[in-house]
Design a protein around this motif. Sequence first.
Motif, PDB file in Angstrom:
ATOM      1  N   ASN A   1      25.843  44.417  36.086  1.00 54.61           N
ATOM      2  CA  ASN A   1      26.447  43.368  36.906  1.00 54.61           C
ATOM      3  C   ASN A   1      27.824  42.966  36.381  1.00 54.61           C
ATOM      4  OD1 ASN A   1      24.159  43.391  38.485  1.00 54.61           O
ATOM      5  ND2 ASN A   1      23.252  41.603  37.525  1.00 54.61           N
ATOM      6  N   ASN A   2      27.983  42.898  35.061  1.00 55.21           N
ATOM      7  CA  ASN A   2      29.282  42.564  34.480  1.00 55.21           C
ATOM      8  C   ASN A   2      30.287  43.677  34.761  1.00 55.21           C
ATOM      9  OD1 ASN A   2      27.193  41.012  32.904  1.00 55.21           O
ATOM     10  ND2 ASN A   2      29.046  40.107  32.063  1.00 55.21           N
TER      11      ASN A   2
ATOM     12  N   LEU B   1      31.476  43.433  38.445  1.00 57.97           N
ATOM     13  CA  LEU B   1      32.497  42.411  38.691  1.00 57.97           C
ATOM     14  C   LEU B   1      33.863  42.848  38.174  1.00 57.97           C
ATOM     15  CD1 LEU B   1      30.752  39.000  37.890  1.00 57.97           C
ATOM     16  CD2 LEU B   1      31.575  39.803  40.085  1.00 57.97           C
TER      17      LEU B   1
ATOM     18  N   LYS C   1      36.993  43.872  40.635  1.00 62.37           N
ATOM     19  CA  LYS C   1      38.177  43.017  40.495  1.00 62.37           C
ATOM     20  C   LYS C   1      39.423  43.888  40.381  1.00 62.37           C
ATOM     21  CE  LYS C   1      40.240  39.358  37.801  1.00 62.37           C
ATOM     22  NZ  LYS C   1      40.469  38.811  36.512  1.00 62.37           N
TER      23      LYS C   1
ATOM     24  N   ILE D   1      37.715  35.888  43.608  1.00 57.70           N
ATOM     25  CA  ILE D   1      36.283  36.088  43.361  1.00 57.70           C
ATOM     26  C   ILE D   1      35.520  34.800  43.616  1.00 57.70           C
ATOM     27  CG2 ILE D   1      34.551  36.656  41.607  1.00 57.70           C
ATOM     28  CD1 ILE D   1      36.618  38.565  40.375  1.00 57.70           C
TER      29      ILE D   1
ATOM     30  N   LEU E   1      32.948  32.104  35.471  1.00 54.93           N
ATOM     31  CA  LEU E   1      33.339  33.435  35.923  1.00 54.93           C
ATOM     32  C   LEU E   1      34.076  34.172  34.806  1.00 54.93           C
ATOM     33  CD1 LEU E   1      33.567  35.582  38.122  1.00 54.93           C
ATOM     34  CD2 LEU E   1      35.655  34.443  38.894  1.00 54.93           C
TER      35      LEU E   1
ATOM     36  N   CYS F   1      26.096  38.461  33.478  1.00 59.78           N
ATOM     37  CA  CYS F   1      26.104  38.107  34.896  1.00 59.78           C
ATOM     38  C   CYS F   1      24.706  38.351  35.466  1.00 59.78           C
ATOM     39  CB  CYS F   1      27.144  38.946  35.627  1.00 59.78           C
ATOM     40  SG  CYS F   1      27.243  38.594  37.385  1.00 59.78           S
TER      41      CYS F   1
ATOM     42  N   TYR G   1      24.460  36.232  41.050  1.00 59.57           N
ATOM     43  CA  TYR G   1      25.903  36.271  41.264  1.00 59.57           C
ATOM     44  C   TYR G   1      26.358  37.630  41.777  1.00 59.57           C
ATOM     45  CZ  TYR G   1      25.967  31.823  38.846  1.00 59.57           C
ATOM     46  OH  TYR G   1      25.739  30.520  38.492  1.00 59.57           O
ATOM     47  N   ALA G   2      25.812  38.702  41.226  1.00 59.17           N
ATOM     48  CA  ALA G   2      26.200  40.041  41.668  1.00 59.17           C
ATOM     49  C   ALA G   2      25.796  40.256  43.125  1.00 59.17           C
ATOM     50  CB  ALA G   2      25.564  41.103  40.774  1.00 59.17           C
TER      51      ALA G   2
ATOM     52  N   PHE H   1      28.032  38.175  45.311  1.00 63.92           N
ATOM     53  CA  PHE H   1      29.388  38.722  45.325  1.00 63.92           C
ATOM     54  C   PHE H   1      29.464  39.885  46.312  1.00 63.92           C
ATOM     55  CE2 PHE H   1      32.626  41.636  43.487  1.00 63.92           C
ATOM     56  CZ  PHE H   1      33.748  40.853  43.720  1.00 63.92           C
TER      57      PHE H   1
END
Length: 172
Positions: free
Chosen positions: A106-107, A110, A114, A124, A140, A155, A159-160, A163
Amino acid sequence: MTNNDILIRLRYALDIKDKDMAEIFQLGDVDVTQEEVEKILTKPVDSYDFDSEEEYEQALEEEDILPINNNKLEAFLNGLIIFKRGRQEPKPGQPEKPPFSNEPANNILLKKLKIAFSLTTEDIIDILAEAGVSISKSELGAFLRKKGHKNYKVCMDKYARNFLKGLALRYR
């Protein structure tokens, strides 16, 4: 959320065709055919769809899914960056291919998205807000930090998932 689930949601959010998925994998230095892409993007069977445990177990045995590990997911995301922004020439002394990170998927998702879409932190936050999730800039930032930093935070799927949902709302 599994890595295959991330790819399924990302494909939907960005409306990527199977042919383009295979090309993106190729750009990330992973050789994948269109048939393998279809197996990667096959949604796994769910136990709620069956009346008995035996039917569910039989369906699990018949499943034809190709699981994706973190390295292949990261390679796909690197390919997506090249697909969207073009290949970047390595600077002198810099390795041609960056090593894979050992961070949670997940990290990585993101960070790489990005970069691929040239998003700012505010972008974001807006994408997550479109999906109904509010997050602070510092929280974030903790997701985007390098693993090992004192303020690094893993993360979570919430959130993932949101997103990717926000990306679907924005780009579809």
